[in-house]
Design a protein around this motif. Sequence first.
Motif, PDB file in Angstrom:
ATOM      1  N   TYR A   1      22.652  -4.936  20.004  1.00 54.92           N
ATOM      2  CA  TYR A   1      21.783  -6.048  19.629  1.00 54.92           C
ATOM      3  C   TYR A   1      20.768  -6.390  20.718  1.00 54.92           C
ATOM      4  CZ  TYR A   1      24.824  -6.667  15.631  1.00 54.92           C
ATOM      5  OH  TYR A   1      25.515  -6.463  14.466  1.00 54.92           O
ATOM      6  N   HIS A   2      20.527  -5.468  21.632  1.00 51.96           N
ATOM      7  CA  HIS A   2      19.496  -5.672  22.645  1.00 51.96           C
ATOM      8  C   HIS A   2      18.119  -5.534  22.005  1.00 51.96           C
ATOM      9  CE1 HIS A   2      21.725  -5.765  26.522  1.00 51.96           C
ATOM     10  NE2 HIS A   2      22.668  -5.200  25.786  1.00 51.96           N
ATOM     11  N   GLY A   3      17.253  -6.489  22.277  1.00 47.77           N
ATOM     12  CA  GLY A   3      15.888  -6.416  21.783  1.00 47.77           C
ATOM     13  C   GLY A   3      14.986  -5.700  22.773  1.00 47.77           C
ATOM     14  N   PHE A   4      13.918  -5.099  22.256  1.00 47.78           N
ATOM     15  CA  PHE A   4      12.949  -4.406  23.100  1.00 47.78           C
ATOM     16  C   PHE A   4      11.545  -4.864  22.734  1.00 47.78           C
ATOM     17  CE2 PHE A   4      16.612  -1.775  23.580  1.00 47.78           C
ATOM     18  CZ  PHE A   4      16.491  -1.162  24.817  1.00 47.78           C
ATOM     19  N   SER A   5      10.698  -4.908  23.735  1.00 50.67           N
ATOM     20  CA  SER A   5       9.280  -5.164  23.530  1.00 50.67           C
ATOM     21  C   SER A   5       8.547  -3.837  23.696  1.00 50.67           C
ATOM     22  CB  SER A   5       8.769  -6.187  24.553  1.00 50.67           C
ATOM     23  OG  SER A   5       7.371  -6.346  24.438  1.00 50.67           O
ATOM     24  N   PHE A   6       7.787  -3.454  22.669  1.00 51.34           N
ATOM     25  CA  PHE A   6       7.081  -2.173  22.677  1.00 51.34           C
ATOM     26  C   PHE A   6       5.577  -2.425  22.801  1.00 51.34           C
ATOM     27  CE2 PHE A   6      10.957  -1.710  20.245  1.00 51.34           C
ATOM     28  CZ  PHE A   6      11.515  -0.544  20.748  1.00 51.34           C
TER      29      PHE A   6
ATOM     30  N   GLN B   1       1.667  -5.589  20.589  1.00 45.51           N
ATOM     31  CA  GLN B   1       3.025  -5.617  21.121  1.00 45.51           C
ATOM     32  C   GLN B   1       3.998  -5.843  19.977  1.00 45.51           C
ATOM     33  OE1 GLN B   1       3.965  -7.544  25.056  1.00 45.51           O
ATOM     34  NE2 GLN B   1       4.991  -8.993  23.748  1.00 45.51           N
ATOM     35  N   MET B   2       4.992  -4.988  19.855  1.00 45.26           N
ATOM     36  CA  MET B   2       6.006  -5.117  18.817  1.00 45.26           C
ATOM     37  C   MET B   2       7.336  -5.465  19.480  1.00 45.26           C
ATOM     38  SD  MET B   2       4.086  -4.335  16.272  1.00 45.26           S
ATOM     39  CE  MET B   2       5.279  -4.231  14.944  1.00 45.26           C
ATOM     40  N   VAL B   3       8.070  -6.376  18.864  1.00 45.40           N
ATOM     41  CA  VAL B   3       9.361  -6.793  19.396  1.00 45.40           C
ATOM     42  C   VAL B   3      10.420  -6.624  18.316  1.00 45.40           C
ATOM     43  CG1 VAL B   3      10.715  -8.718  20.301  1.00 45.40           C
ATOM     44  CG2 VAL B   3       8.335  -8.425  21.008  1.00 45.40           C
ATOM     45  N   GLY B   4      11.546  -6.028  18.661  1.00 39.08           N
ATOM     46  CA  GLY B   4      12.611  -5.877  17.686  1.00 39.08           C
ATOM     47  C   GLY B   4      13.811  -5.154  18.260  1.00 39.08           C
ATOM     48  N   ILE B   5      14.847  -5.062  17.440  1.00 37.29           N
ATOM     49  CA  ILE B   5      16.076  -4.361  17.812  1.00 37.29           C
ATOM     50  C   ILE B   5      16.028  -2.962  17.204  1.00 37.29           C
ATOM     51  CG2 ILE B   5      18.589  -4.332  17.595  1.00 37.29           C
ATOM     52  CD1 ILE B   5      18.479  -7.372  17.292  1.00 37.29           C
ATOM     53  N   PRO B   6      16.115  -1.900  18.014  1.00 36.74           N
ATOM     54  CA  PRO B   6      16.122  -0.548  17.451  1.00 36.74           C
ATOM     55  C   PRO B   6      17.289  -0.370  16.481  1.00 36.74           C
ATOM     56  CG  PRO B   6      15.748  -0.470  19.819  1.00 36.74           C
ATOM     57  CD  PRO B   6      16.141  -1.881  19.489  1.00 36.74           C
ATOM     58  N   ALA B   7      16.981   0.141  15.291  1.00 35.25           N
ATOM     59  CA  ALA B   7      18.008   0.328  14.270  1.00 35.25           C
ATOM     60  C   ALA B   7      18.376   1.798  14.108  1.00 35.25           C
ATOM     61  CB  ALA B   7      17.532  -0.247  12.937  1.00 35.25           C
ATOM     62  N   ARG B   8      17.369   2.663  14.053  1.00 31.46           N
ATOM     63  CA  ARG B   8      17.594   4.099  13.899  1.00 31.46           C
ATOM     64  C   ARG B   8      16.297   4.810  14.243  1.00 31.46           C
ATOM     65  NH1 ARG B   8      15.649   5.457   8.627  1.00 31.46           N
ATOM     66  NH2 ARG B   8      15.056   3.585   7.463  1.00 31.46           N
ATOM     67  N   GLU B   9      16.347   6.131  14.319  1.00 31.71           N
ATOM     68  CA  GLU B   9      15.141   6.884  14.628  1.00 31.71           C
ATOM     69  C   GLU B   9      15.258   8.307  14.118  1.00 31.71           C
ATOM     70  OE1 GLU B   9      14.567   8.022  18.857  1.00 31.71           O
ATOM     71  OE2 GLU B   9      16.393   6.849  19.205  1.00 31.71           O
ATOM     72  N   ASN B  10      14.096   8.954  13.985  1.00 30.13           N
ATOM     73  CA  ASN B  10      14.061  10.380  13.698  1.00 30.13           C
ATOM     74  C   ASN B  10      13.140  11.040  14.721  1.00 30.13           C
ATOM     75  OD1 ASN B  10      11.375   9.964  12.764  1.00 30.13           O
ATOM     76  ND2 ASN B  10      12.116   9.561  10.678  1.00 30.13           N
TER      77      ASN B  10
ATOM     78  N   GLU C   1       9.634   8.882  14.424  1.00 22.18           N
ATOM     79  CA  GLU C   1       9.556   7.444  14.216  1.00 22.18           C
ATOM     80  C   GLU C   1      10.757   6.711  14.797  1.00 22.18           C
ATOM     81  OE1 GLU C   1       7.606   6.956   9.862  1.00 22.18           O
ATOM     82  OE2 GLU C   1       9.398   8.198  10.002  1.00 22.18           O
ATOM     83  N   LEU C   2      10.502   5.480  15.184  1.00 29.12           N
ATOM     84  CA  LEU C   2      11.554   4.560  15.589  1.00 29.12           C
ATOM     85  C   LEU C   2      11.525   3.389  14.618  1.00 29.12           C
ATOM     86  CD1 LEU C   2      13.686   3.616  17.702  1.00 29.12           C
ATOM     87  CD2 LEU C   2      11.806   2.442  18.867  1.00 29.12           C
ATOM     88  N   PHE C   3      12.675   3.061  14.058  1.00 33.19           N
ATOM     89  CA  PHE C   3      12.770   1.952  13.115  1.00 33.19           C
ATOM     90  C   PHE C   3      13.384   0.758  13.843  1.00 33.19           C
ATOM     91  CE2 PHE C   3      12.642   5.782  10.662  1.00 33.19           C
ATOM     92  CZ  PHE C   3      11.888   5.465   9.536  1.00 33.19           C
ATOM     93  N   ILE C   4      12.670  -0.369  13.826  1.00 31.02           N
ATOM     94  CA  ILE C   4      13.148  -1.556  14.519  1.00 31.02           C
ATOM     95  C   ILE C   4      13.322  -2.702  13.529  1.00 31.02           C
ATOM     96  CG2 ILE C   4      12.021  -0.866  16.670  1.00 31.02           C
ATOM     97  CD1 ILE C   4       9.908  -3.046  16.111  1.00 31.02           C
ATOM     98  N   ARG C   5      14.176  -3.646  13.907  1.00 30.31           N
ATOM     99  CA  ARG C   5      14.365  -4.866  13.124  1.00 30.31           C
ATOM    100  C   ARG C   5      13.667  -6.004  13.872  1.00 30.31           C
ATOM    101  NH1 ARG C   5      19.764  -2.875  13.124  1.00 30.31           N
ATOM    102  NH2 ARG C   5      20.410  -4.567  14.500  1.00 30.31           N
ATOM    103  N   PRO C   6      12.430  -6.341  13.488  1.00 23.39           N
ATOM    104  CA  PRO C   6      11.703  -7.397  14.193  1.00 23.39           C
ATOM    105  C   PRO C   6      12.111  -8.803  13.768  1.00 23.39           C
ATOM    106  CG  PRO C   6      10.330  -6.471  12.475  1.00 23.39           C
ATOM    107  CD  PRO C   6      11.602  -5.670  12.478  1.00 23.39           C
TER     108      PRO C   6
END
Length: 498
Positions: free
Chosen positions: A298-303, A310-319, A322-327
């Motif tokens: 549940y660590h959040g990241f600022s991209f 700037q995008m902020v969210g919790i990484p959920a999954r990736e391929n 792409e990186l899928f985040i929960r903002p």
Amino acid sequence: MVRAGTADEATLLYQALINDASLQPATRQRVARALAEAGTRNVRPKGDLSGLGALLGYETQAQLLIECVRLAGQWKLVQFVPKIGDFAGREKEVALRQVAIGALRAIGQQPSLNALRSLTAEARPSAVRRDALPALAVHAPGEAFKAIPSVFAQIKTKQEAAAVWTNLFQVGGFSQRLAKEFPKGLSAEHLAAALQSARSLGRGGVALVKTIEPLTGLTAGPRDYSAEIAGMIDTIKKGADPADGEIQYRKNGCAICHAIGGAGGKLGPDLSSIGASAPLDYIIESVLNPAAKVKEGYHGFSFKMKDGSQMVGIPARENATELFIRPGPGVELAILKANIVSRDNIGSIMPAGLADGITGVSRRNFYAFLGEIGKPGPFDASKGNVARLWVFDDQPPGALAKSAVATPVYTLVNGQLTKEFNPGRLYATARFTAAAATTKPLLLTGVKAAWLDGKALDLKAGVSAASIPAGNHSLTVEVDGNAPYFKAQCDDASFLGD
């Protein structure tokens, strides 16, 4: 599996989407979604794309329409801006409106700017204005800056305000402007929401915090969390009412991000056993200072992105690409890895002070409730035999009249949905699954009538003794407005919470 990996494959899918009349609606929707997914990788069909316009008239197929609007934005089809602008102004159709505003933001150019100006005008509904404001900030930051006080004057809750601030702060150049000069004429609550959102950005929001904090008057120095925690525990020991605390939990919007017994948001950790598994001091600290201890996953990241945003969210999954985040609650966003300049671990995306609005005895009761969740008794959420999520509607099953947007509402842990949380609608639907044919009765309290999978149930004193076959089912009830609450329970069923 429908996929568009290359421009040639995307072209074939596009031709099928607009020309193949034999495609079933569900298949057509999957094709549109595959093209939208390809668009996130900058893969689009070749040739003339104006044929998409015909599909923008498919208003009876809501999800297909949403995917086609998304495509129009990704492909920057400026000729469809008038139609997209109409979708963007629809107050009741939330998903369509938000995708349409995103499409206008992506298309840009003068027609989109004109549409965004119209959408943020004072005559528009508040929901439309607050969704359109961040998009206007991308293309006309000066106009968006001037519109902020007027837009926020219509926002009624701190949660809504915080969501708009978060979206504004993620517009790169605009957030830098706000860090230098903040709009005047904002209420204390809206300034507090701005500070909360800025703090959630971690190091990326330091400049904003320095600008906003003096405006709120909250510059008294660091809080003594240890003293607050010890004092609260001592107060709870003297007596507290967890039942009232659960009401405060619901009113404060905690269920938007956290689930109990399967019902609630998935952005934050599940709280179904928090009271049984964690000491009270840990629970209180997690609310007062969420950054102190962040649960794994549940660590959040600022991209920071290449376009300066700037995008902020919790990484959920990736391929691979792409990186899928929960903002935010209920949202999953795909971002291209190639567009990420840097990422910064900001810890918890839950801002400190979210529960500060709960005061007095209610504050004590709130923490007492959290400390009881999962323990044997009225706050045991381990069983799924009661409905904890209802979706409200205006019409009974089979009605032809068009209803307003369906409204999901979570119950109390014990399954009761009290009158104060009823959105004023007559009918509500819950879903459940039965592993085998039921032998235990379906017990309904506070309802006038009920339907199982669209068929009326024979109720006797709120009880349906008929066996329900194994499988997935929907239960719709007509709520008795005179009853203090309504509830559904079946000990042979598992009700679904999302």
